[in-house]
Design a protein around this motif. Sequence first.
Motif, short mmCIF file in Angstrom:
data_model
loop_
_atom_site.label_atom_id
_atom_site.label_comp_id
_atom_site.label_asym_id
_atom_site.label_seq_id
_atom_site.Cartn_x
_atom_site.Cartn_y
_atom_site.Cartn_z
N ALA A 60 -17.29 -12.83 -3.33
CA ALA A 60 -16.17 -12.57 -4.24
C ALA A 60 -14.93 -12.32 -3.39
O ALA A 60 -15.03 -12.06 -2.18
CB ALA A 60 -16.46 -11.36 -5.13
N ILE A 61 -13.77 -12.42 -4.03
CA ILE A 61 -12.52 -12.08 -3.36
C ILE A 61 -11.76 -11.11 -4.24
O ILE A 61 -11.66 -11.30 -5.46
CB ILE A 61 -11.67 -13.33 -3.02
CG1 ILE A 61 -10.45 -12.93 -2.20
CG2 ILE A 61 -11.31 -14.12 -4.26
CD1 ILE A 61 -9.77 -14.10 -1.50
N ALA A 62 -11.28 -10.03 -3.63
CA ALA A 62 -10.63 -8.95 -4.38
C ALA A 62 -9.15 -8.89 -4.03
O ALA A 62 -8.76 -8.31 -3.02
CB ALA A 62 -11.31 -7.62 -4.06
N MET A 63 -8.34 -9.50 -4.88
CA MET A 63 -6.88 -9.47 -4.72
C MET A 63 -6.25 -8.53 -5.74
O MET A 63 -5.52 -7.61 -5.39
CB MET A 63 -6.29 -10.87 -4.92
CG MET A 63 -6.76 -11.94 -3.98
SD MET A 63 -5.79 -13.47 -4.27
CE MET A 63 -6.97 -14.70 -3.76
N THR A 64 -6.53 -8.77 -7.02
CA THR A 64 -5.83 -8.11 -8.11
C THR A 64 -6.13 -6.61 -8.18
O THR A 64 -7.27 -6.18 -8.01
CB THR A 64 -6.21 -8.76 -9.45
OG1 THR A 64 -5.92 -10.16 -9.38
CG2 THR A 64 -5.42 -8.15 -10.60
N GLU A 65 -5.09 -5.84 -8.45
CA GLU A 65 -5.21 -4.40 -8.62
C GLU A 65 -4.67 -4.01 -10.00
O GLU A 65 -3.96 -4.80 -10.63
CB GLU A 65 -4.43 -3.67 -7.53
CG GLU A 65 -4.95 -3.96 -6.13
CD GLU A 65 -4.21 -3.21 -5.03
OE1 GLU A 65 -4.54 -3.43 -3.86
OE2 GLU A 65 -3.29 -2.41 -5.36
N PRO A 66 -5.01 -2.82 -10.47
CA PRO A 66 -4.49 -2.39 -11.78
C PRO A 66 -2.97 -2.50 -11.90
O PRO A 66 -2.46 -2.80 -12.98
CB PRO A 66 -4.97 -0.94 -11.89
CG PRO A 66 -6.20 -0.90 -11.07
CD PRO A 66 -5.96 -1.82 -9.92
N GLY A 67 -2.26 -2.29 -10.79
CA GLY A 67 -0.80 -2.36 -10.84
C GLY A 67 -0.20 -3.55 -10.13
O GLY A 67 1.01 -3.63 -9.95
N ALA A 68 -1.05 -4.49 -9.71
CA ALA A 68 -0.55 -5.66 -8.98
C ALA A 68 -1.42 -6.86 -9.31
O ALA A 68 -2.58 -6.93 -8.89
CB ALA A 68 -0.55 -5.40 -7.48
N GLY A 69 -0.85 -7.80 -10.10
CA GLY A 69 -1.59 -9.00 -10.47
C GLY A 69 -1.13 -10.19 -9.66
O GLY A 69 -1.54 -10.40 -8.52
#
Length: 380
Positions: free
Chosen positions: A123-132
Amino acid sequence: MRRDIFTDEHEAFRDMVRQFIAREVTPYHEQWERDGVVSRDVWRAAGRAGLLGIDIDEKYGGGGNPDYRYYAVMNEEFARAGATGPMFNVHNDMIGRYLDRLCTPEQRERWLPGYCSGDLIAAIAMTEPGAGSDLQGIRTTATRTGDHYVLNGQKTFISNGQLADIVIVVARTDPAQGHKGISLLVVERDMPGFARGRNLDKIGLHAQDTSELFFTDVRVPGANLLGAEGGGFVALMQNLPRERVTIGVFALAVADKAFEDTLAYVKQRQAFGQPIGSFQHSKFLLAELATELAVARAFTDKAIAAHCDDELSVQEASMVKWWDTELCNRVTDRCVQLHGGYGYMREYPVARAWADSRVQSIFGGTTEIQKEIIGRSLGL
């Protein structure tokens, strides 16, 4: 329309993918939708069938074939089958590029064999609750301490998040350096401080695990740095065009299949003593959709060929992504309407296609972000 970009070898591969889906995916997909996650067995089956790591060196168990068209064929067939649970396209088309380009020899030996066999899901984890879509807005940090990085932060909307054995995490290793301070770290399944949140409850894509991920003082070995420290943002920018073309390819195949199903439906469904397809409104609407799909197909196939030749520009990839995903939204919405009440029943493929495909104009960079990229390329 006749398509010129595929050879007999590609079409033979297409037949094999269809057989794989009929054997290993379709019989189980409804159960996976109820479970909210696919079985790991289908990943291992895909590995045995040679559907994972097609472009990875054969010595690691891959196919050794860099021709992107095989991935395009695979994505089209999964899209047409409504097989949205196994996120092989994230694993293959997106993450595989990072691993193949950036892994050190030691990392290749450690991760690639499992990646190709299906024993190691990525998997790749880019998106955050405050940063799409704004990757420069990420807040996850990784502070170097001796021969480790101490990772802290939260990610959300992560495809393969529940199943993933390795996660490429986008983090700030030097907050003072802006986008030059962003790096990629590979977090492995059992690292202390790495926790998975809930499997998110989505409108569609019910068989696909999509998760929140939490990192609390995770000690990531320096040997798990992917690429150069501070080189993460550049790596992301280099790989996003491929991701966006892949999303466009998938979306267009969904739209094509929804149109085909609807065309067959309106020819046999009767209202007021005649097939509903014979009404002028239905006829004109389907004529419009057929034309839009044909135009999109010509442009998308051109983009696939350009990508194979390493000539696809960033703005062209953005054009493919926004046009095909928004077209898919229009086509599936109108096809649901033409099905009437049956179009709202999940037992009809068009209903599932409508729900499952809506997110495609959001992930991988929203339509608005794609237009911003295109606008900048015009000097605006």
